[in-house]
Scaffold this active site. Sequence first.
Site, PDB file in Angstrom:
ATOM      1  N   MET A  29      -4.314  -7.729   4.643  1.00  0.00           N
ATOM      2  CA  MET A  29      -4.448  -6.553   5.505  1.00  0.00           C
ATOM      3  C   MET A  29      -5.817  -6.528   6.178  1.00  0.00           C
ATOM      4  O   MET A  29      -5.937  -6.241   7.379  1.00  0.00           O
ATOM      5  CB  MET A  29      -4.242  -5.280   4.686  1.00  0.00           C
ATOM      6  CG  MET A  29      -4.290  -3.999   5.511  1.00  0.00           C
ATOM      7  SD  MET A  29      -2.773  -3.696   6.457  1.00  0.00           S
ATOM      8  CE  MET A  29      -1.745  -2.984   5.167  1.00  0.00           C
ATOM      9  N   SER A  30      -6.860  -6.846   5.425  1.00  0.00           N
ATOM     10  CA  SER A  30      -8.212  -6.869   5.994  1.00  0.00           C
ATOM     11  C   SER A  30      -8.333  -7.954   7.057  1.00  0.00           C
ATOM     12  O   SER A  30      -8.989  -7.763   8.092  1.00  0.00           O
ATOM     13  CB  SER A  30      -9.241  -7.099   4.886  1.00  0.00           C
ATOM     14  OG  SER A  30      -9.207  -6.049   3.946  1.00  0.00           O
TER      15      SER A  30
ATOM     16  N   ALA B 235     -11.086  -8.875   2.173  1.00  0.00           N
ATOM     17  CA  ALA B 235     -10.769 -10.109   2.898  1.00  0.00           C
ATOM     18  C   ALA B 235      -9.355 -10.586   2.584  1.00  0.00           C
ATOM     19  O   ALA B 235      -9.043 -11.754   2.743  1.00  0.00           O
ATOM     20  CB  ALA B 235     -11.777 -11.203   2.557  1.00  0.00           C
ATOM     21  N   GLY B 236      -8.506  -9.640   2.154  1.00  0.00           N
ATOM     22  CA  GLY B 236      -7.105  -9.979   1.902  1.00  0.00           C
ATOM     23  C   GLY B 236      -6.303 -10.015   3.190  1.00  0.00           C
ATOM     24  O   GLY B 236      -6.852 -10.004   4.294  1.00  0.00           O
TER      25      GLY B 236
ATOM     26  N   CYS C 299       0.814  -1.217   0.000  1.00  0.00           N
ATOM     27  CA  CYS C 299       0.000   0.000   0.000  1.00  0.00           C
ATOM     28  C   CYS C 299       0.846   1.265   0.000  1.00  0.00           C
ATOM     29  O   CYS C 299       0.346   2.333  -0.336  1.00  0.00           O
ATOM     30  CB  CYS C 299      -0.942   0.001   1.207  1.00  0.00           C
ATOM     31  SG  CYS C 299      -0.112  -0.006   2.801  1.00  0.00           S
ATOM     32  N   ASN C 300       2.119   1.175   0.384  1.00  0.00           N
ATOM     33  CA  ASN C 300       2.924   2.395   0.395  1.00  0.00           C
ATOM     34  C   ASN C 300       4.298   2.235  -0.260  1.00  0.00           C
ATOM     35  O   ASN C 300       5.194   3.035  -0.012  1.00  0.00           O
ATOM     36  CB  ASN C 300       3.083   2.948   1.817  1.00  0.00           C
ATOM     37  CG  ASN C 300       3.586   1.909   2.788  1.00  0.00           C
ATOM     38  OD1 ASN C 300       4.321   1.000   2.411  1.00  0.00           O
ATOM     39  ND2 ASN C 300       3.198   2.040   4.045  1.00  0.00           N
TER      40      ASN C 300
ATOM     41  N   GLU D 111       7.559  -2.585  12.089  1.00  0.00           N
ATOM     42  CA  GLU D 111       6.374  -3.448  11.886  1.00  0.00           C
ATOM     43  C   GLU D 111       6.800  -4.721  11.163  1.00  0.00           C
ATOM     44  O   GLU D 111       7.686  -4.718  10.318  1.00  0.00           O
ATOM     45  CB  GLU D 111       5.284  -2.683  11.124  1.00  0.00           C
ATOM     46  CG  GLU D 111       5.683  -2.177   9.753  1.00  0.00           C
ATOM     47  CD  GLU D 111       5.350  -3.158   8.637  1.00  0.00           C
ATOM     48  OE1 GLU D 111       4.659  -4.153   8.918  1.00  0.00           O
ATOM     49  OE2 GLU D 111       5.791  -2.932   7.511  1.00  0.00           O
ATOM     50  N   GLY D 112       6.156  -5.826  11.522  1.00  0.00           N
ATOM     51  CA  GLY D 112       6.557  -7.119  10.992  1.00  0.00           C
ATOM     52  C   GLY D 112       5.782  -7.591   9.787  1.00  0.00           C
ATOM     53  O   GLY D 112       6.133  -8.610   9.198  1.00  0.00           O
ATOM     54  N   GLN D 113       4.734  -6.867   9.392  1.00  0.00           N
ATOM     55  CA  GLN D 113       3.904  -7.320   8.275  1.00  0.00           C
ATOM     56  C   GLN D 113       4.684  -7.338   6.961  1.00  0.00           C
ATOM     57  O   GLN D 113       4.357  -8.106   6.055  1.00  0.00           O
ATOM     58  CB  GLN D 113       2.672  -6.433   8.139  1.00  0.00           C
ATOM     59  CG  GLN D 113       1.631  -7.004   7.188  1.00  0.00           C
ATOM     60  CD  GLN D 113       0.395  -6.135   7.084  1.00  0.00           C
ATOM     61  OE1 GLN D 113       0.341  -5.062   7.669  1.00  0.00           O
ATOM     62  NE2 GLN D 113      -0.601  -6.587   6.340  1.00  0.00           N
TER      63      GLN D 113
END
Length: 454
Positions: free
Chosen positions: A193-194, A190-191, A50-51, A114-116
């Site tokens: 991030m969601s 529903a991905g 997203c970024n 952040e670990g994502q």
Amino acid sequence: MSLLVVGLSHRTAPVGVLERAALTGDVPTRLLHDAAAAATVAEAALLNTCNRIELYADVDKFHAGVAELSLLLAHHSGVDLEELTSHLYVHYEDRAVHHLFSVACGLDSMVVGEGQILGQLRDALAKAQEEHTAGRGLNELFQQALRVGKRAHSETGIDKAGQSLVTFGLEQVAAGAGDIAGKRALVVGAGSMSSLAAATLIRSGVTDLMVANRTPARAERLVEILGPDVARTLDLAKVPEALADVDLVISCTGAAGVVIRAEDVAAAVASRSEAQRLRRGAPQPLALLDLAMPRDVDHTVHELPGALLVDLESLSHAHAATPGAGDVDAVTRIVADEVSAFGAAQRAARIAPTVVALRAMASDVVAAELGRLDSRLPDLDERSRAEITQTVRRVVDKLLHAPTVRVKQLAAEPGGASYADALRELFDLDPAAVHAVSGTPVGGPPQPSGGGTR
């Protein structure tokens, strides 16, 4: 491998540009294939979040590679090349490895630590493998980046803030709309991030959660994981009317256009205000957290009384809780050490085919000379022949031992590739023989020049 990175992120481009450049639908796959098919590129991978949008490629020419990848980013993003170029960053060789390892550790994230991002890197590698655009070089590089990221998180407190972009966004929502616990919530999408957002909401005390998605089966799977006692699915077409019945909306879809319109939010706010008036309750804003790029929620919702919109643009101006300077310094040292070790291993690997080819040539010479000996001394007994054979091989091994060991050591240092060239020149090695061992073009792999630029 000569690694090149061309990309843009929240650090170099405003949200408006990132939104226009966002790659959705099948565009990332087409970009990945076009990058891998470029004349200067041997392998390619795409990190698309997203970024940030970053192309990683193994190239044989630096300037031509930058030009081709920049042009492809502009073409597939739809942003004019001249405008896009001012927001692009370029890293090459060790600087490119350093950048990837820093990204993997969360040092380059909007929320430091952040670990994502590790999951996103894993997805990028899996996609490149699935599309057959990543070869041995990028596979090894990304696998090492994942290991470095895990090491940073396990050995330091870089993630002590415990935040992902979702957590950070919910903090901003809570600051403007009150505690999340007990609120009614709707997640659109529903991905990954969601799914993270939905799980975070339940951990935060939300007990009534709806999930809407373009593909109902994915929403149903997410609800099954979350638990039907706290979550249920909602038809995506019913999202506008459902806005009046919830307190918080989190949206993160891959849609190319607006998913939640300003007029629908305005109608929901009016309905909520009337209901709150009849109950004589304190007015509570309808909170919306938009984590999509391009944005899901019409940006004019910012101007609506009774609505609170937190999106990536507002998050980019907020200040997240960050790890201590000591933790950041520790991770920075880990990255530097890992980049150095990775570079040394890569340089050492480049000379291995030359050493193997040299020893193969020496073995051929020994075999030829022993054949000549047999023709000149046909009556030589087997014991004498075996002793002579062993002696000749020992002499050759001893002569080659010191130079081959030393050249491997020297090759691990910056500029070490020149020692492989010298070895090939001194022993007049056939380039085709080296190629047969390494699988690289007869001209040899492109030599590193290091450096990076913005």
